[in-house]
Design an enzyme around this catalytic site. Structure first.
Site, PDB file in Angstrom:
ATOM      1  N   HIS A   1       0.831  -1.211   0.000  1.00 41.23           N
ATOM      2  CA  HIS A   1       0.000   0.000   0.000  1.00 41.23           C
ATOM      3  C   HIS A   1       0.870   1.267   0.000  1.00 41.23           C
ATOM      4  O   HIS A   1       0.461   2.297  -0.512  1.00 41.23           O
ATOM      5  CB  HIS A   1      -0.906  -0.001   1.237  1.00 41.23           C
ATOM      6  CG  HIS A   1      -1.798   1.187   1.359  1.00 41.23           C
ATOM      7  ND1 HIS A   1      -2.907   1.381   0.565  1.00 41.23           N
ATOM      8  CD2 HIS A   1      -1.750   2.255   2.186  1.00 41.23           C
ATOM      9  CE1 HIS A   1      -3.491   2.509   0.902  1.00 41.23           C
ATOM     10  NE2 HIS A   1      -2.811   3.068   1.887  1.00 41.23           N
TER      11      HIS A   1
ATOM     12  N   GLU B   1      -7.106   0.546  10.169  1.00 44.23           N
ATOM     13  CA  GLU B   1      -7.806   1.810   9.963  1.00 44.23           C
ATOM     14  C   GLU B   1      -9.312   1.547   9.908  1.00 44.23           C
ATOM     15  O   GLU B   1      -9.740   0.458   9.550  1.00 44.23           O
ATOM     16  CB  GLU B   1      -7.318   2.467   8.670  1.00 44.23           C
ATOM     17  CG  GLU B   1      -5.834   2.794   8.710  1.00 44.23           C
ATOM     18  CD  GLU B   1      -5.224   3.127   7.358  1.00 44.23           C
ATOM     19  OE1 GLU B   1      -4.229   3.878   7.349  1.00 44.23           O
ATOM     20  OE2 GLU B   1      -5.726   2.651   6.310  1.00 44.23           O
TER      21      GLU B   1
END
Length: 158
Positions: free
Chosen positions: A8, A123
């Site tokens: 990512h 998250e």
């Protein structure tokens, strides 16, 4: 809730299938944390917390109240806080917001600090009904080959 993979943040890095699942399972601490005027969680919120005991720290900010509606005004980690978590022995950090970096971040510096320290992060945690304190976290990412993130069903066991 989701877990980001090294891919990512950095091209050519491992995808989520290579994640060390041990980081996502074990003792955790939920800490209520208010952002500063810039929307960043200050390093000082760790003054009363040992980031290595337990090594999973989840920040309850309450700044992303509606997960069905995007807002770019949510709490993120300050770079000093990310560095202190990494230096202090944390294995995983989690937030009840969409990102460990602010919405307008282009180079994702908090992501990179965590990645370089070998940390995992979560998250978009739903901590709305969770009191601050110690728990056991179970938040295993799926083994999706080549993916830069994975959905996670995170649970805290009292």
């Amino acid at each position: 809730t989701h877990a980001d993979a090294p891919l990512h943040v950095r091209d050519g890095a491992p995808g989520i299938e290579a994640a060390d699942l041990a980081a996502y399972l074990g003792p955790a601490c939920v800490v209520e944390a208010a952002p500063d005027e810039r929307g960043l969680l200050p390093e000082s919120i760790l003054d009363a917390v040992d980031p290595s005991d337990p090594p999973r720290i989840l920040f309850k900010t309450g700044t992303d109240p509606d997960p069905k509606r995007w807002t770019d005004r949510f709490a993120a980690l300050s770079l000093d806080l990310a560095r202190r978590l990494a230096a202090g022995g944390a294995r995983l950090v989690g937030l009840d917001t969409p990102s460990v970096d602010p919405a307008d971040s282009k180079d994702l510096p908090a992501h990179r600090i965590l990645l370089d320290a070998g940390m995992a992060w979560l998250e978009n945690l739903d901590l709305s009904g969770v009191e601050p304190g110690r728990y056991t976290l179970v938040a295993l990412p799926l083994r999706i080959r080549g993916a830069d993130a994975s959905p996670v069903r995170a649970i805290l066991i009292d």
